[in-house]
Write a protein that holds these residues in place. Structure first.
Motif, PDB file in Angstrom:
ATOM      1  N   GLY A  70       5.032 131.951  84.996  1.00 19.13           N
ATOM      2  CA  GLY A  70       6.297 130.507  84.774  1.00 19.13           C
ATOM      3  C   GLY A  70       6.683 130.065  85.983  1.00 19.13           C
ATOM      4  O   GLY A  70       6.789 129.058  85.514  1.00 19.13           O
ATOM      5  N   TYR A  71       7.093 130.736  86.829  1.00 19.19           N
ATOM      6  CA  TYR A  71       6.970 130.444  88.391  1.00 19.19           C
ATOM      7  C   TYR A  71       5.962 128.984  88.514  1.00 19.19           C
ATOM      8  O   TYR A  71       6.084 128.088  89.389  1.00 19.19           O
ATOM      9  CB  TYR A  71       6.991 131.360  88.968  1.00 19.19           C
ATOM     10  N   ASN A  72       4.568 128.989  87.719  1.00 16.61           N
ATOM     11  CA  ASN A  72       3.969 128.094  88.148  1.00 16.61           C
ATOM     12  C   ASN A  72       4.713 126.637  88.394  1.00 16.61           C
ATOM     13  O   ASN A  72       3.949 125.499  88.147  1.00 16.61           O
ATOM     14  CB  ASN A  72       3.028 128.214  87.526  1.00 16.61           C
ATOM     15  N   GLN A  73       5.939 126.747  86.983  1.00 17.64           N
ATOM     16  CA  GLN A  73       6.487 125.060  86.686  1.00 17.64           C
ATOM     17  C   GLN A  73       7.518 125.727  87.551  1.00 17.64           C
ATOM     18  O   GLN A  73       8.446 123.945  87.374  1.00 17.64           O
ATOM     19  CB  GLN A  73       6.522 125.194  85.096  1.00 17.64           C
ATOM     20  N   TYR A  74       8.529 126.101  87.875  1.00 18.55           N
ATOM     21  CA  TYR A  74       9.352 125.576  89.105  1.00 18.55           C
ATOM     22  C   TYR A  74       9.119 124.679  89.848  1.00 18.55           C
ATOM     23  O   TYR A  74       8.409 124.606  90.403  1.00 18.55           O
ATOM     24  CB  TYR A  74       9.729 127.276  90.015  1.00 18.55           C
ATOM     25  N   LYS A  75      10.100 123.573  89.123  1.00 19.78           N
ATOM     26  CA  LYS A  75      10.952 122.601  90.872  1.00 19.78           C
ATOM     27  C   LYS A  75      12.042 122.684  91.101  1.00 19.78           C
ATOM     28  O   LYS A  75      13.199 122.803  90.261  1.00 19.78           O
ATOM     29  CB  LYS A  75       9.795 121.298  89.534  1.00 19.78           C
TER      30      LYS A  75
END
Length: 161
Positions: A70-75
């Motif tokens: 999910g850190y792939n979508q962290y912004k």
């Protein structure tokens, strides 16, 4: 003889006039561009590059086998002065305010709220230590307290624009 005297005088005069003195400043000096401040450097959108929980890798942008994909979508959007928006690894979005400590060593998020209220266990405030000198392509943050959403672990975020 007078011609030789005039020639020697001219040579000596030309030598002194041609030499630059370092104590004399130029008429129009080039202004030195000041180094950007920490506040200016961090004022952009950031994404997770690597994430550690208590020193254990949870995410690496270059890996396809991450514990927390999910850190792939962290912004983290710090592009607006003192206001922020954040999309966490679980997809939840929050908005709030941010500030830097006076010594530029901490980044403090306050008044965080989203559709379900504040991030779990934060009362709307998260404080991060800035772990290394920020640059235009790197911001390293480490939570100053265990984060509930990260199994009560210290979170270290290596962020890139």
């Amino acid at each position: 003889m007078k011609t030789i005297y005039n020639l020697i005088t001219l040579i000596i005069f030309s030598t002194f006039v041609g030499c630059k003195s370092e104590s004399v400043s130029p008429a129009n000096p080039t202004p030195v561009t000041p180094a950007p401040t920490v506040a200016e450097i961090i004022k952009k959108n950031w994404n997770a590059s690597t994430v550690l929980w208590d020193g254990v890798s949870q995410f690496d942008k270059t890996s396809s086998s991450n514990l927390i994909q999910g850190y792939n979508q962290y912004k983290l959007d710090l592009s607006n002065p003192s206001s922020l928006s954040i999309t966490e690894f679980d997809g939840k979005k929050f908005t709030g305010k941010y500030s830097l400590s006076t010594d530029n060593q901490k980044l403090i998020f306050t008044e965080l709220s989203g559709a379900d209220g504040a991030p779990s266990g934060t009362n709307g405030t998260i404080e991060y230590k800035i772990s290394s000198t920020p640059s235009s392509n790197s911001l390293v943050l480490e939570s100053t307290a265990p984060y509930v959403k990260a199994s009560n672990k210290i979170v270290k975020l290596n962020l890139i624009p």
